[in-house]
Design an enzyme around this catalytic site. Structure first.
Site, PDB file in Angstrom:
ATOM      1  N   ARG A 106       5.250  -0.005   6.071  1.00  0.00           N
ATOM      2  CA  ARG A 106       6.325   0.450   5.183  1.00  0.00           C
ATOM      3  C   ARG A 106       7.638  -0.230   5.593  1.00  0.00           C
ATOM      4  O   ARG A 106       8.413  -0.673   4.750  1.00  0.00           O
ATOM      5  CB  ARG A 106       6.501   1.977   5.290  1.00  0.00           C
ATOM      6  CG  ARG A 106       5.342   2.809   4.780  1.00  0.00           C
ATOM      7  CD  ARG A 106       5.176   2.702   3.289  1.00  0.00           C
ATOM      8  NE  ARG A 106       6.353   3.103   2.543  1.00  0.00           N
ATOM      9  CZ  ARG A 106       6.673   4.353   2.202  1.00  0.00           C
ATOM     10  NH1 ARG A 106       5.866   5.335   2.529  1.00  0.00           N
ATOM     11  NH2 ARG A 106       7.781   4.612   1.498  1.00  0.00           N
ATOM     12  N   GLN A 128       5.200   2.317  -1.215  1.00  0.00           N
ATOM     13  CA  GLN A 128       3.966   2.575  -0.477  1.00  0.00           C
ATOM     14  C   GLN A 128       2.941   1.485  -0.759  1.00  0.00           C
ATOM     15  O   GLN A 128       2.298   0.952   0.152  1.00  0.00           O
ATOM     16  CB  GLN A 128       3.407   3.946  -0.913  1.00  0.00           C
ATOM     17  CG  GLN A 128       2.092   4.299  -0.255  1.00  0.00           C
ATOM     18  CD  GLN A 128       2.242   4.516   1.231  1.00  0.00           C
ATOM     19  OE1 GLN A 128       3.093   5.281   1.653  1.00  0.00           O
ATOM     20  NE2 GLN A 128       1.439   3.839   2.041  1.00  0.00           N
TER      21      GLN A 128
HETATM   22  N1   CP Z   1       3.858   7.956   2.527  1.00  0.00           N
HETATM   23  C1   CP Z   1       5.073   8.488   2.411  1.00  0.00           C
HETATM   24  O1   CP Z   1       5.829   8.176   1.493  1.00  0.00           O
HETATM   25  O2   CP Z   1       5.408   9.335   3.415  1.00  0.00           O
HETATM   26  P1   CP Z   1       6.696  10.279   3.473  1.00  0.00           P
HETATM   27  O3   CP Z   1       6.506  11.357   2.435  1.00  0.00           O
HETATM   28  O4   CP Z   1       6.712  10.806   4.861  1.00  0.00           O
HETATM   29  O5   CP Z   1       7.902   9.451   3.163  1.00  0.00           O
END
Ligand code: CP
Ligand code: NVA
Length: 307
Positions: free
Chosen positions: A288, A132
């Site tokens: 991402r 992230q």
């Molecule tokens: N930000 C993130 O990791 O989203 P998810 O939980 O959807 O993977």
């Protein structure tokens, strides 16, 4: 870099190489350039917790690069029936070229990595969320052009995402102002480590004061995955820490707002802020894909092909 379990697994140079590579891969995708840098390579993706962005962006990243990704839910694996992590790690290492894992407890991914013969990537643990943060850094770089003059105000829970951002701020030279309620501060060892690395980290209890000099305001959910039992207490404890238009008025005119998503509109952030002109959260989510491609190539690809 052998594994990516923590942002601290990266040197400053490695971090900037990843960001440069991510920019190049983003450009290639926008131009429709088809590559097969990871042809015949497979990534196992083990999820002990749910995911939208991590799952889809990793899977698409592998397919864009000519490779293959396998979604493996914890309870569909023998892991769910108690097969030891060390056995699973050794077996999967014989089939795939890298493993990405989302785990409840950071010790699980550490144990897996210890016994894995292939690179292991942290797709979120209770301690960190390095993938992230790589996407976030790419986004900050796109909006601000540099890190050195950037002040990021973290408002809310000192959680896994916050911990990784603290380490990233130390590596990039970004200043971080952290505003959490009492008892929700980030991991003390990580803060100490970041300070040893030269990180500029300040703690300001009052969110109204914390955002005054901010170029970036970042927030995340008040109740992370696995903390559902604490939800009511947290809702009460975090009152006053919502990122709202009123809070933004106290910050710079051109401040940008970030959130790793999923967001709980009406709790840590208002609907108006998410939909408003300061929000860059959907660019963040897109990045991402590009940032993780860079990680995958760095861990599995042939560098002579990429650069
Ligand atoms: N930000 C993130 O990791 O989203 P998810 O939980 O959807 O993977
Ligand atoms: N802090 C959040 C991030 C989700 C991507 C959680 O751990 O649930």
């Amino acid at each position: 870099m052998k594994h990516l379990l923590s942002i601290a697994d990266l040197s400053r140079d490695e971090l900037f190489e990843l960001l440069k590579l991510a920019e190049k891969l983003k450009e290639e995708r926008y131009k429709g350039i088809v590559t097969d840098y990871l042809k015949n390579k497979s990534l196992a993706m083990i999820f002990e917790l749910p995911s939208t962005r991590t799952r889809v962006s990793f899977e698409v990243a592998m397919s864009d690069l000519g490779g293959h990704a396998l979604y493996l839910g914890w309870n569909e694996l023998q892991l769910g029936r108690g097969e030891p992590i060390k056995d699973t790690a050794r077996v999967l290492s014989r089939y795939v070229h890298a493993v990405m894992m989302r785990v409840r407890d950071h010790s699980t991914i550490k144990e897996f990595a210890k016994h894995s013969m292939v690179p292991v990537i942290n797709g979120l643990s209770n301690l960190e969320h390095p993938c992230q943060i790589l996407a976030d850094l790419l986004t900050i770089y796109e909006y601000r052009g540099d890190f050195r003059d950037v002040t990021l105000a973290w408002v809310g829970d000192g959680n896994n995402v916050c911990n990784s951002m603290i380490l990233a701020s130390a590596l990039t030279g970004m200043k971080m102002v952290i505003s959490t309620p009492e008892n929700y501060e980030p991991n003390a060892k990580i803060v100490e480590k970041a300070k040893e690395m030269g990180g500029k980290i300040l703690f300001v209890r009052d969110p109204k004061k914390a955002v005054e000099e901010a170029d970036v305001i970042y927030t995340d959910v008040w109740t992370s995955m696995g903390q559902e039992d604490e939800k009511n207490r947290r809702l009460a404890d975090f009152r006053g820490y919502q990122v709202s238009d009123d809070l933004l008025k106290l910050s710079k005119d051109d401040v940008v707002v970030m959130h790793c998503m999923p967001a709980h509109r009406g709790e840590e952030i208002t609907d108006e802020v998410i939909e408003g002109k300061h929000s860059i959260i959907f660019d963040q989510a897109e990045n991402r894909l590009h940032a993780q491609k860079a990680v995958l190539l760095k861990l599995m690809g042939r560098e002579d092909e990429i650069y």
